[in-house]
Design a protein around this motif. Sequence first.
Motif, PDB file in Angstrom:
ATOM      1  N   HIS A  47       0.846  -1.202   0.000  1.00 33.65           N
ATOM      2  CA  HIS A  47       0.000   0.000   0.000  1.00 33.65           C
ATOM      3  C   HIS A  47       0.882   1.254   0.000  1.00 33.65           C
ATOM      4  CE1 HIS A  47      -3.220   2.768   0.937  1.00 33.65           C
ATOM      5  NE2 HIS A  47      -4.107   1.784   0.977  1.00 33.65           N
ATOM      6  N   PRO A  48       0.623   2.197  -0.904  1.00 34.49           N
ATOM      7  CA  PRO A  48       1.510   3.368  -1.014  1.00 34.49           C
ATOM      8  C   PRO A  48       1.450   4.324   0.174  1.00 34.49           C
ATOM      9  CG  PRO A  48       0.261   3.038  -3.051  1.00 34.49           C
ATOM     10  CD  PRO A  48      -0.348   2.156  -2.004  1.00 34.49           C
ATOM     11  N   TRP A  49       0.330   4.418   0.890  1.00 28.89           N
ATOM     12  CA  TRP A  49       0.253   5.391   1.978  1.00 28.89           C
ATOM     13  C   TRP A  49      -0.279   4.789   3.284  1.00 28.89           C
ATOM     14  CZ3 TRP A  49      -3.107   5.736  -2.267  1.00 28.89           C
ATOM     15  CH2 TRP A  49      -4.456   5.598  -2.005  1.00 28.89           C
ATOM     16  N   HIS A  50      -0.303   3.454   3.374  1.00 28.38           N
ATOM     17  CA  HIS A  50      -0.665   2.815   4.650  1.00 28.38           C
ATOM     18  C   HIS A  50       0.219   1.582   4.822  1.00 28.38           C
ATOM     19  CE1 HIS A  50      -2.819   0.846   7.876  1.00 28.38           C
ATOM     20  NE2 HIS A  50      -3.633   1.903   7.994  1.00 28.38           N
ATOM     21  N   GLU A  51       1.121   1.681   5.742  1.00 23.13           N
ATOM     22  CA  GLU A  51       2.066   0.587   5.950  1.00 23.13           C
ATOM     23  C   GLU A  51       1.342  -0.654   6.470  1.00 23.13           C
ATOM     24  OE1 GLU A  51       6.317  -0.254   8.262  1.00 23.13           O
ATOM     25  OE2 GLU A  51       5.237   1.647   8.538  1.00 23.13           O
TER      26      GLU A  51
ATOM     27  N   SER B 125       5.222  -0.573 -10.779  1.00 19.16           N
ATOM     28  CA  SER B 125       5.362   0.065 -12.089  1.00 19.16           C
ATOM     29  C   SER B 125       5.058   1.559 -11.985  1.00 19.16           C
ATOM     30  CB  SER B 125       4.420  -0.594 -13.093  1.00 19.16           C
ATOM     31  OG  SER B 125       3.066  -0.357 -12.721  1.00 19.16           O
ATOM     32  N   GLU B 126       5.456   2.309 -13.015  1.00 20.99           N
ATOM     33  CA  GLU B 126       5.152   3.742 -13.045  1.00 20.99           C
ATOM     34  C   GLU B 126       3.652   3.986 -13.082  1.00 20.99           C
ATOM     35  OE1 GLU B 126       7.123   5.779 -16.157  1.00 20.99           O
ATOM     36  OE2 GLU B 126       9.135   5.493 -15.326  1.00 20.99           O
ATOM     37  N   ASP B 127       2.942   3.183 -13.826  1.00 21.65           N
ATOM     38  CA  ASP B 127       1.483   3.336 -13.893  1.00 21.65           C
ATOM     39  C   ASP B 127       0.852   3.098 -12.530  1.00 21.65           C
ATOM     40  OD1 ASP B 127       1.524   4.010 -16.523  1.00 21.65           O
ATOM     41  OD2 ASP B 127       0.809   2.084 -17.284  1.00 21.65           O
ATOM     42  N   PHE B 128       1.375   2.122 -11.782  1.00 16.87           N
ATOM     43  CA  PHE B 128       0.820   1.837 -10.464  1.00 16.87           C
ATOM     44  C   PHE B 128       1.039   3.033  -9.538  1.00 16.87           C
ATOM     45  CE2 PHE B 128       0.901   0.359  -6.119  1.00 16.87           C
ATOM     46  CZ  PHE B 128      -0.129  -0.555  -6.047  1.00 16.87           C
ATOM     47  N   ARG B 129       2.254   3.565  -9.531  1.00 19.56           N
ATOM     48  CA  ARG B 129       2.544   4.702  -8.657  1.00 19.56           C
ATOM     49  C   ARG B 129       1.706   5.917  -9.047  1.00 19.56           C
ATOM     50  NH1 ARG B 129       7.896   3.083  -9.630  1.00 19.56           N
ATOM     51  NH2 ARG B 129       8.236   4.944 -10.926  1.00 19.56           N
TER      52      ARG B 129
ATOM     53  N   ASP C 213       2.378  13.916  -0.142  1.00 20.11           N
ATOM     54  CA  ASP C 213       2.599  12.484  -0.386  1.00 20.11           C
ATOM     55  C   ASP C 213       2.095  12.098  -1.775  1.00 20.11           C
ATOM     56  OD1 ASP C 213       3.697  12.082   2.162  1.00 20.11           O
ATOM     57  OD2 ASP C 213       1.702  11.835   3.047  1.00 20.11           O
ATOM     58  N   ALA C 214       0.960  12.650  -2.158  1.00 18.18           N
ATOM     59  CA  ALA C 214       0.450  12.382  -3.509  1.00 18.18           C
ATOM     60  C   ALA C 214       1.407  12.921  -4.567  1.00 18.18           C
ATOM     61  CB  ALA C 214      -0.944  13.003  -3.674  1.00 18.18           C
ATOM     62  N   ARG C 215       1.958  14.092  -4.315  1.00 15.12           N
ATOM     63  CA  ARG C 215       2.917  14.655  -5.274  1.00 15.12           C
ATOM     64  C   ARG C 215       4.151  13.769  -5.415  1.00 15.12           C
ATOM     65  NH1 ARG C 215       7.414  17.290  -4.770  1.00 15.12           N
ATOM     66  NH2 ARG C 215       7.147  17.414  -2.515  1.00 15.12           N
ATOM     67  N   ARG C 216       4.653  13.249  -4.307  1.00 12.43           N
ATOM     68  CA  ARG C 216       5.833  12.377  -4.368  1.00 12.43           C
ATOM     69  C   ARG C 216       5.531  11.077  -5.102  1.00 12.43           C
ATOM     70  NH1 ARG C 216       6.858  14.414   0.957  1.00 12.43           N
ATOM     71  NH2 ARG C 216       5.734  12.648   1.864  1.00 12.43           N
ATOM     72  N   LEU C 217       4.297  10.605  -5.001  1.00 13.27           N
ATOM     73  CA  LEU C 217       3.943   9.362  -5.693  1.00 13.27           C
ATOM     74  C   LEU C 217       3.960   9.530  -7.208  1.00 13.27           C
ATOM     75  CD1 LEU C 217       1.032   7.870  -3.530  1.00 13.27           C
ATOM     76  CD2 LEU C 217       3.212   6.771  -4.032  1.00 13.27           C
ATOM     77  N   VAL C 218       3.504  10.676  -7.685  1.00 16.26           N
ATOM     78  CA  VAL C 218       3.353  10.842  -9.130  1.00 16.26           C
ATOM     79  C   VAL C 218       4.568  11.473  -9.798  1.00 16.26           C
ATOM     80  CG1 VAL C 218       0.859  11.064  -8.868  1.00 16.26           C
ATOM     81  CG2 VAL C 218       2.257  13.127  -8.956  1.00 16.26           C
ATOM     82  N   GLU C 219       5.412  12.191  -9.039  1.00 13.70           N
ATOM     83  CA  GLU C 219       6.466  12.972  -9.684  1.00 13.70           C
ATOM     84  C   GLU C 219       7.492  12.106 -10.405  1.00 13.70           C
ATOM     85  OE1 GLU C 219       8.383  15.285  -6.712  1.00 13.70           O
ATOM     86  OE2 GLU C 219       9.193  13.561  -5.603  1.00 13.70           O
TER      87      GLU C 219
ATOM     88  N   ILE D 246      -1.701  19.794  -8.550  1.00 19.04           N
ATOM     89  CA  ILE D 246      -1.372  19.425  -7.168  1.00 19.04           C
ATOM     90  C   ILE D 246      -0.769  20.622  -6.442  1.00 19.04           C
ATOM     91  CG2 ILE D 246       0.134  17.994  -5.740  1.00 19.04           C
ATOM     92  CD1 ILE D 246      -0.252  15.712  -7.649  1.00 19.04           C
ATOM     93  N   GLU D 247       0.162  21.317  -7.103  1.00 22.81           N
ATOM     94  CA  GLU D 247       0.781  22.491  -6.491  1.00 22.81           C
ATOM     95  C   GLU D 247      -0.271  23.553  -6.194  1.00 22.81           C
ATOM     96  OE1 GLU D 247       3.841  22.693  -5.566  1.00 22.81           O
ATOM     97  OE2 GLU D 247       4.608  20.850  -6.480  1.00 22.81           O
ATOM     98  N   LYS D 248      -1.202  23.732  -7.106  1.00 28.07           N
ATOM     99  CA  LYS D 248      -2.264  24.715  -6.905  1.00 28.07           C
ATOM    100  C   LYS D 248      -3.126  24.338  -5.705  1.00 28.07           C
ATOM    101  CE  LYS D 248      -4.899  28.179  -8.430  1.00 28.07           C
ATOM    102  NZ  LYS D 248      -4.434  29.573  -8.543  1.00 28.07           N
TER     103      LYS D 248
END
Length: 689
Positions: A286-290, A631-635, A660-666, A682-684
């Motif tokens: 899970h990307p944001w829940h350990e 994969s990149e698509d998953f992230r 956290d969302a920004r770090r996942l997609v960047e 996201i920045e906005k």
Amino acid sequence: MIPSHVAPPQIAKEKTNGVSADATTTDATSADTPAEDVSRIEADANRPAVVLEESMAGESVQDEALTNGYQKNIIAEKKKEANSAPIMEDAIMVDEIAEAASLEQLDSGEADIEAHDEEAYEEMVVAPDVVEAEVQMEVPMEAPAEAYQRSRGVPHRFRHESPLAPTSAMERDSRPEPPPRPTPMPIPMPLPIVPPVPPVPNRDSFETLEENSFQTPQDAPFSTFGVDVDTASYTFMRNCLTERNQLPPKDSVRVEEYVNYFRYALEPPPADAECPFATTVEIQPHPWHEGFFMAKVALKGKELDREKRQPLNLVFLVDVSGSMDEWNKLPLVKDGLGKLLDNLNESDRVAIVTYANDTNLALPPTSIKDRHIIEQAILKLRASGGTYGEGGLQLAYKTARENFDNESMNRVVLCTDGDFNVGITNNEELSAMIEREAKSGVFLTILGFGMGNYHDDRLKELSSKGNGVYGYIDSRAEAKRMLCDNMVGSLVTIAKDVKIQVEFNPSHVAAYRLIGYEKRKLQAEDFHNDKKDSGDIGAGHSVVALYEIVPVGAIPPDVQRVDAPRYQTPPAEGEKSAGESEKESAESAVPEEVRPEWLFVKLRYKKPDENESSLIEFPVEYHPTESAEASEDFRFASGVALFALLLRDSDYAYNATIDDARRLVEGSVGEEAERKEFCTLIEKAMKLR
């Protein structure tokens, strides 16, 4: 006797052509002065002394009170008045001529007014039988010239304009010319007071969604839903951030539409494959829940060559009511339809139906070969009146049915803001009507426009009931993207009523949760029911669904816990932990040959011209210790989903942030322009939260 330094008033003349006043004879005076004026001057010599005394009272201060310019002006004016002007008052004329003679003598150095003999002058001028008290006037040097000259009896037209009384002749000659007076600035007109414009009430309407919760495999072994390729929610969010400078309403956020807005690197099925789409599943931590896992289920539709696609039989249903008379509504509609014409083939046909207070067939079905006729009909569209949406839908479907072509893709394209105020306006009744019309084989595409009075809830419901695709057009770029770049996917359906059902293995999964798709959820028994309508997939479309998975041994966030049963044997002391006991009991209930599987995926779909569905199914195994890097698509997909959950203030974002969302997609943006734009959004949003 007349003093030698004083010239008689009747012969006082200005220097002319180098000849002084004392050289002028009486004959010259008579030549330059009318006879009537001379007789008057001679007669005035016998007037009362009071008049002449007032004239002589200021003689002692003339050299300090009159300027050089004033002297010359008086002499010039006397000559002019003597020849052409009307005869002046007697007393004033005598006084002025005397002053002119005195000034002439003063200027040439032939006389000194301060040394003149006043007594001798009185003997000449004043009658011997008239005796009056002499009037003494004291004019201070600082007195204004106007007051001084008025006291001297100078006519208004001869008065000096200097603000101060004149000084000596030497000082007057050395004094510089005063600068010209500046032109007065015009007084600016005050700006009109415009009353403040009251803010336009926001009447956008969205359906309130209740997020999916965690389910256990024991209580709900199947997760069933219909696919969704709509993207309206994402583009509405973008418009809120860029145009309104505010976060979108929470109810407008549908996570699956955020995720499915983007293209993914998915492999389509082979050209000769029976199934029109390919399916892949990826499971990662899970990307944001350990401690949790996440599964990505993705479908990729078959690609079609634009030139080899089947013909299109389109009916443009355009809302031309008064509510569409805004820059981001009807003008965008006309621009988008014009772009669509650029991508149609000669085998395609187009009709236009409009509705406002009434309905109108603005253009009967016309071949794209007669494009100029279609363009003229589009350019003539004007907005006014009410919104008879029900009647417009009925006429559009009627036009499509009457011109139905079995070899073509028959579709109604509705362009509106969703504001129906004439005829049937109830969403349930409209949905029932659309559901009946959809059985005719005519598909539906809905394009939403505008903000402030946008009825998203209605348009979403109609698209789901009418074998439809729903998008929101917020700019010319989005119109191009949907109607040009993705035209085949938006208008050519390769599979209808596509349903997905996922079964979870309780030996590995303690609980699961489908992220999004709240409007597309189905009952488990609906999966095999071909009468149950579901979503469609267009050519080249991709569909992504994300599941949160709680592994056995972990505690689900919101699953209700109950006490241990009283009448079942509890585990003995010294045995395995409660979590391990649960896992063993779950594994014992699962056949050994399927224990490695985590998921079992099943899909049903219908071909566009068929009414019976086909079935696809396959298992999914996962080994956490052997899993590859995400994969990149998953992230990227998981980062987009997290961003949407945060905009909804969802509890299932847990402790994650937009950063956290920004770090996942960047790290998975690549060269995709749409993904780069998402990073700016996201920045906005980070600045607005």
